[in-house]
Enzyme design. Structure first.
Site, PDB file in Angstrom:
ATOM      1  N   LYS A  12       0.833  -1.219   0.000  1.00  0.00           N
ATOM      2  CA  LYS A  12       0.000   0.000   0.000  1.00  0.00           C
ATOM      3  C   LYS A  12       0.863   1.262   0.000  1.00  0.00           C
ATOM      4  O   LYS A  12       0.586   2.208  -0.734  1.00  0.00           O
ATOM      5  CB  LYS A  12      -0.850  -0.010   1.273  1.00  0.00           C
ATOM      6  CG  LYS A  12      -2.236   0.488   1.108  1.00  0.00           C
ATOM      7  CD  LYS A  12      -3.177  -0.029   2.190  1.00  0.00           C
ATOM      8  CE  LYS A  12      -2.574  -0.242   3.546  1.00  0.00           C
ATOM      9  NZ  LYS A  12      -2.521   0.930   4.413  1.00  0.00           N
TER      10      LYS A  12
ATOM     11  N   ARG B 110     -11.156   1.975   7.862  1.00  0.00           N
ATOM     12  CA  ARG B 110     -10.621   0.681   8.285  1.00  0.00           C
ATOM     13  C   ARG B 110     -11.722  -0.201   8.856  1.00  0.00           C
ATOM     14  O   ARG B 110     -11.487  -1.357   9.141  1.00  0.00           O
ATOM     15  CB  ARG B 110      -9.621   0.886   9.424  1.00  0.00           C
ATOM     16  CG  ARG B 110      -8.227   1.311   9.028  1.00  0.00           C
ATOM     17  CD  ARG B 110      -7.262   0.162   9.054  1.00  0.00           C
ATOM     18  NE  ARG B 110      -6.030   0.222   9.788  1.00  0.00           N
ATOM     19  CZ  ARG B 110      -4.967   0.978   9.584  1.00  0.00           C
ATOM     20  NH1 ARG B 110      -4.976   1.920   8.694  1.00  0.00           N
ATOM     21  NH2 ARG B 110      -3.874   0.819  10.276  1.00  0.00           N
TER      22      ARG B 110
ATOM     23  N   ARG C 275      11.739 -10.852   5.355  1.00  0.00           N
ATOM     24  CA  ARG C 275      12.424  -9.552   5.203  1.00  0.00           C
ATOM     25  C   ARG C 275      13.643  -9.454   6.127  1.00  0.00           C
ATOM     26  O   ARG C 275      13.572  -9.781   7.304  1.00  0.00           O
ATOM     27  CB  ARG C 275      11.420  -8.453   5.524  1.00  0.00           C
ATOM     28  CG  ARG C 275      11.949  -7.055   5.279  1.00  0.00           C
ATOM     29  CD  ARG C 275      10.849  -6.103   4.997  1.00  0.00           C
ATOM     30  NE  ARG C 275       9.863  -5.984   6.073  1.00  0.00           N
ATOM     31  CZ  ARG C 275       8.742  -5.281   5.972  1.00  0.00           C
ATOM     32  NH1 ARG C 275       8.465  -4.642   4.849  1.00  0.00           N
ATOM     33  NH2 ARG C 275       7.891  -5.212   6.978  1.00  0.00           N
TER      34      ARG C 275
ATOM     35  N   ARG D 101      13.436  -7.117  11.608  1.00  0.00           N
ATOM     36  CA  ARG D 101      12.680  -6.191  12.454  1.00  0.00           C
ATOM     37  C   ARG D 101      11.876  -6.970  13.491  1.00  0.00           C
ATOM     38  O   ARG D 101      11.347  -8.036  13.169  1.00  0.00           O
ATOM     39  CB  ARG D 101      11.696  -5.404  11.569  1.00  0.00           C
ATOM     40  CG  ARG D 101      12.030  -3.935  11.462  1.00  0.00           C
ATOM     41  CD  ARG D 101      11.183  -3.275  10.426  1.00  0.00           C
ATOM     42  NE  ARG D 101       9.736  -3.427  10.662  1.00  0.00           N
ATOM     43  CZ  ARG D 101       8.813  -2.817   9.951  1.00  0.00           C
ATOM     44  NH1 ARG D 101       9.162  -2.020   8.971  1.00  0.00           N
ATOM     45  NH2 ARG D 101       7.542  -2.989  10.208  1.00  0.00           N
TER      46      ARG D 101
ATOM     47  N   ARG E 172      -2.014  -9.246  13.193  1.00  0.00           N
ATOM     48  CA  ARG E 172      -2.324  -8.092  12.321  1.00  0.00           C
ATOM     49  C   ARG E 172      -3.208  -8.519  11.140  1.00  0.00           C
ATOM     50  O   ARG E 172      -4.139  -7.815  10.758  1.00  0.00           O
ATOM     51  CB  ARG E 172      -1.022  -7.456  11.806  1.00  0.00           C
ATOM     52  CG  ARG E 172      -0.410  -6.477  12.800  1.00  0.00           C
ATOM     53  CD  ARG E 172       1.110  -6.398  12.662  1.00  0.00           C
ATOM     54  NE  ARG E 172       1.531  -5.705  11.463  1.00  0.00           N
ATOM     55  CZ  ARG E 172       2.755  -5.853  10.914  1.00  0.00           C
ATOM     56  NH1 ARG E 172       3.646  -6.648  11.439  1.00  0.00           N
ATOM     57  NH2 ARG E 172       3.073  -5.184   9.827  1.00  0.00           N
TER      58      ARG E 172
END
Ligand code: AMP
Length: 216
Positions: free
Chosen positions: A13, A88, A127, A160, A171
């Site tokens: 996004k 949202r 990642r 991270r 999430r």
């Protein structure tokens, strides 16, 4: 042209919003950015929002209502805007229609960056970052030449803290629960354009661009 961009965490996004804004003269309205600024400046909204944001929970709809009304009262939105991270929840979508109605405005298009959860899990848990030069890798899609080392500067790569499977699952669960009704709300109005976001950035943006050019 008034747009919404919707997508799960990791769907791209942020990257797509940046490319849209480079190519189309729209104002970026990100509730996440506005809330972070409010928290930083210690405003009444920031004080209310902070505890929810710290826990990764959604800020109550009334708080979001107030910042959106305030933002939409500014003149720069008259030439078109891109909402990012808002609405949202189904209630926010209904509320937004009422606010826009008062202003004689409407949403023209909703871009849904569609991608399977399994793909997002690979994107996020794979990642790795270089703490020294900022280079970003992915152990599945874009691995470093030597495992765990930055190709550019040789530093040890790190992951991270919030890029782990447990927090991602929370999430994603929240995202599906809250945002599915938003997509359904706009689908009933025939405003949703589905874009396959599992592809390379250039390919995804080529689709987004042609959708938006069709609206101009
Ligand atoms: P974002 O940068 O869009 O991921 O937003 C960061 C945080 O701000 C979220 O985890 C929520 O706590 C809060 N937030 C941003 N936008 C909204 C929204 N439309 N409704 C409720 N909470 C929001």
């Amino acid at each position: 042209m008034n747009l919404l961009i919707i997508g799960a965490p990791g769907a791209g996004k942020g990257t797509m919003s940046e490319l849209i804004l480079k190519n189309f003269p729209l104002v970026h309205v990100s509730t996440g950015d506005m809330l972070r600024a409010a928290v930083k400046n210690g405003t009444p909204v920031g004080l209310k929002a902070q505890e929810y944001m710290n826990k990764g929970e959604l800020v109550p709809d009334e708080v979001i209502h107030d910042i959106i009304v305030e933002r939409l009262s500014q003149d720069d939105i008259d030439n078109g805007f891109l909402f990012d991270g808002y609405p949202r929840t189904g209630a926010q979508a209904v509320d937004l229609d009422a606010i826009l109605n008062e202003l004689g405005k409407k949403i023209d298009c909703v871009i849904n960056l569609d991608i399977a959860d399994e793909e997002l899990i690979k994107r996020i848990t794979g990642r790795r970052l270089c703490p020294n030069c900022g280079e970003i890798y992915n152990i599945y899609f874009f691995p470093p030449k030597e495992e765990g080392k930055c190709d550019k500067c040789g530093a040890d790569l790190i992951q991270r803290k919030d890029d782990n499977l447990d927090s991602l699952k929370v999430r994603l669960g929240e995202y599906h629960k809250n945002t599915q009704p938003v997509i359904e709300y706009y689908e009933a109005m025939d405003l949703v354009k589905q874009v396959d976001a599992s592809r390379a950035i250039e390919e995804v943006f080529a689709d987004v661009k042609s959708i938006l050019e069709g609206l101009c």
